[in-house]
Scaffold this motif. Structure first.
Motif: not given
Length: 137
Positions: A44-73
């Motif tokens: 599910h961590r990978d699903i959240v991360y992939a969805n963020l990447e799909f939805a926002f592309g390069d708009e967020y850095s890897h670190e920002q996507r990790v933080e958003i993923s943690k907040k989702c959990f």
């Protein structure tokens, strides 16, 4: 059948301890639990991360996507807490904690005998909305 009974017993036991424990203790317990789920549940961590990447592309850095993923959990863990402790909330308790906007619209439709279809997005604690509607209307 036995697994269902064990899971039910586990939920009831968790609910008991969550209800008797002060909120500040529950809060830090839930934050820790969400971190545990984040690191253990790779699927599910990978699903959240992939969805963020799909939805926002390069708009967020890897670190920002990790933080958003943690907040989702974390948010999901808090929703589950609220769901578990809300199982046996009375109508009065629900009325004290929930507020509907423009509720007169639904009340008028009910008074006029109109049929109503309630539609809700899959946001926040939407499960509590259904239970609350029973308490209000």
């Amino acid at each position: 059948m036995i697994v269902d009974r064990l899971l039910y017993s586990l939920v009831i036991t968790i609910k008991f301890f969550l209800k008797i424990t002060p909120w500040i203790v529950n809060k830090y317990f839930l934050i820790g639990l969400s971190k545990f789920f984040y690191y253990v549940d790779k699927k599910h961590r990978d699903i959240v991360y992939a969805n963020l990447e799909f939805a926002f592309g390069d708009e967020y850095s890897h670190e920002q996507r990790v933080e958003i993923s943690k907040k989702c959990f974390q948010k999901f863990t808090f929703y589950m807490f609220d769901f578990i402790v809300s199982i046996d909330r009375s109508e009065e308790e629900l009325r004290d904690m929930i507020e509907f906007e423009d509720e007169h619209i639904l009340e008028n439709a009910i008074k006029e005998g109109k049929k109503v279809i309630a539609v809700s997005a899959h946001f926040s604690n939407f499960e509590l909305i259904l239970k609350s509607m029973g308490a209000f209307f």
